[in-house]
Design a protein around this motif. Structure first.
Motif, PDB file in Angstrom:
ATOM      1  N   THR A 103     -11.838  -1.127   1.962  1.00 14.71           N
ATOM      2  CA  THR A 103     -12.156  -1.882   0.746  1.00 14.71           C
ATOM      3  C   THR A 103     -10.965  -2.657   0.203  1.00 14.71           C
ATOM      4  O   THR A 103     -11.100  -3.802  -0.222  1.00 14.71           O
ATOM      5  CB  THR A 103     -12.671  -0.935  -0.341  1.00 14.71           C
ATOM      6  N   THR A 104      -9.793  -2.058   0.220  1.00 13.96           N
ATOM      7  CA  THR A 104      -8.643  -2.712  -0.409  1.00 13.96           C
ATOM      8  C   THR A 104      -7.732  -3.408   0.587  1.00 13.96           C
ATOM      9  O   THR A 104      -6.963  -4.300   0.202  1.00 13.96           O
ATOM     10  CB  THR A 104      -7.803  -1.696  -1.183  1.00 13.96           C
ATOM     11  N   ARG A 105      -7.776  -2.977   1.840  1.00 14.23           N
ATOM     12  CA  ARG A 105      -6.881  -3.485   2.888  1.00 14.23           C
ATOM     13  C   ARG A 105      -5.416  -3.302   2.488  1.00 14.23           C
ATOM     14  O   ARG A 105      -4.535  -4.062   2.934  1.00 14.23           O
ATOM     15  CB  ARG A 105      -7.161  -4.960   3.183  1.00 14.23           C
ATOM     16  N   LYS A 106      -5.155  -2.276   1.669  1.00 15.15           N
ATOM     17  CA  LYS A 106      -3.788  -1.972   1.276  1.00 15.15           C
ATOM     18  C   LYS A 106      -3.360  -0.673   1.945  1.00 15.15           C
ATOM     19  O   LYS A 106      -4.148   0.277   2.054  1.00 15.15           O
ATOM     20  CB  LYS A 106      -3.678  -1.835  -0.245  1.00 15.15           C
ATOM     21  N   GLU A 107      -2.111  -0.604   2.361  1.00 17.62           N
ATOM     22  CA  GLU A 107      -1.587   0.600   2.990  1.00 17.62           C
ATOM     23  C   GLU A 107      -1.267   1.627   1.916  1.00 17.62           C
ATOM     24  O   GLU A 107      -0.568   1.339   0.945  1.00 17.62           O
ATOM     25  CB  GLU A 107      -0.339   0.270   3.802  1.00 17.62           C
ATOM     26  N   THR A 108      -1.767   2.833   2.110  1.00 15.43           N
ATOM     27  CA  THR A 108      -1.572   3.910   1.147  1.00 15.43           C
ATOM     28  C   THR A 108      -1.199   5.177   1.899  1.00 15.43           C
ATOM     29  O   THR A 108      -1.659   5.406   3.019  1.00 15.43           O
ATOM     30  CB  THR A 108      -2.859   4.154   0.333  1.00 15.43           C
ATOM     31  N   ARG A 109      -0.378   6.000   1.262  1.00 19.12           N
ATOM     32  CA  ARG A 109       0.044   7.248   1.883  1.00 19.12           C
ATOM     33  C   ARG A 109      -0.904   8.374   1.483  1.00 19.12           C
ATOM     34  O   ARG A 109      -1.248   8.524   0.312  1.00 19.12           O
ATOM     35  CB  ARG A 109       1.460   7.590   1.418  1.00 19.12           C
TER      36      ARG A 109
END
Length: 121
Positions: A103-109
Motif C-alpha cells: 500500500t505505501t511502497r515505503k521500506e519499514t523495519r
C-alpha cells in the motif's frame, strides 16, 4: 502490514546446534535486508547476523565461524543455523526484516516476537 513468525528456539547443551526460522507474511511488495538480533538478560539488544537480497552476509565477531544466516526469497524466510553453541549465546533471538508493503511502497523495519535460546553448560 507484515507479520513475522519465528520458530526453532529451545534448550540445548553447550556444543550443540539449533536452527531458527523466521517467516514473513502479509502485504509484502518486497523484502530487502533480513537479520537476527539477540538480547540477553540485563543487556542491550545486539546484532547477530544480517543478509541482503543478493546474499551478502554480516556477522557479529562473537558468532563468526559458528553461525550461518541464509534466506529463501521465494518463501520470505530467513534462517539462522547455530552450531557450537556456548552458554553466552543464551538470549532471546529476534528476527528483523526491512520490508516494503504494497500500500505505501515505503521500506519499514519489522521485528519478530522473539524466541528463547538457552544453552546449558
Amino acid at each position: 502490514q507484515v507479520q513475522l513468525v519465528e520458530s526453532g528456539g529451545g534448550l540445548v547443551q553447550a556444543g550443540g546446534s539449533l536452527r531458527l526460522s523466521c517467516a514473513a507474511s502479509g502485504s509484502i511488495f518486497s523484502i530487502n535486508a533480513m537479520g537476527w538480533f539477540r538480547q540477553a538478560p540485563e543487556k542491550q539488544r545486539e546484532l547477530v547476523a544480517t543478509i541482503t537480497t543478493d546474499g551478502s552476509t554480516n556477522y557479529a565477531d562473537s558468532v563468526k565461524g559458528r553461525f550461518t544466516i541464509s534466506r529463501d526469497n521465494a518463501e520470505n524466510t530467513v534462517y539462522l543455523q547455530m552450531n557450537s553453541l556456548k552458554p553466552e549465546d543464551t538470549a532471546v533471538y529476534y528476527c528483523n526484516v526491512w520490508a516494503v508493503i504494497i500500500t505505501t511502497r515505503k521500506e519499514t523495519r519489522y521485528w519478530g516476537q522473539g524466541t528463547q535460546v538457552t544453552v546449558s553448560s
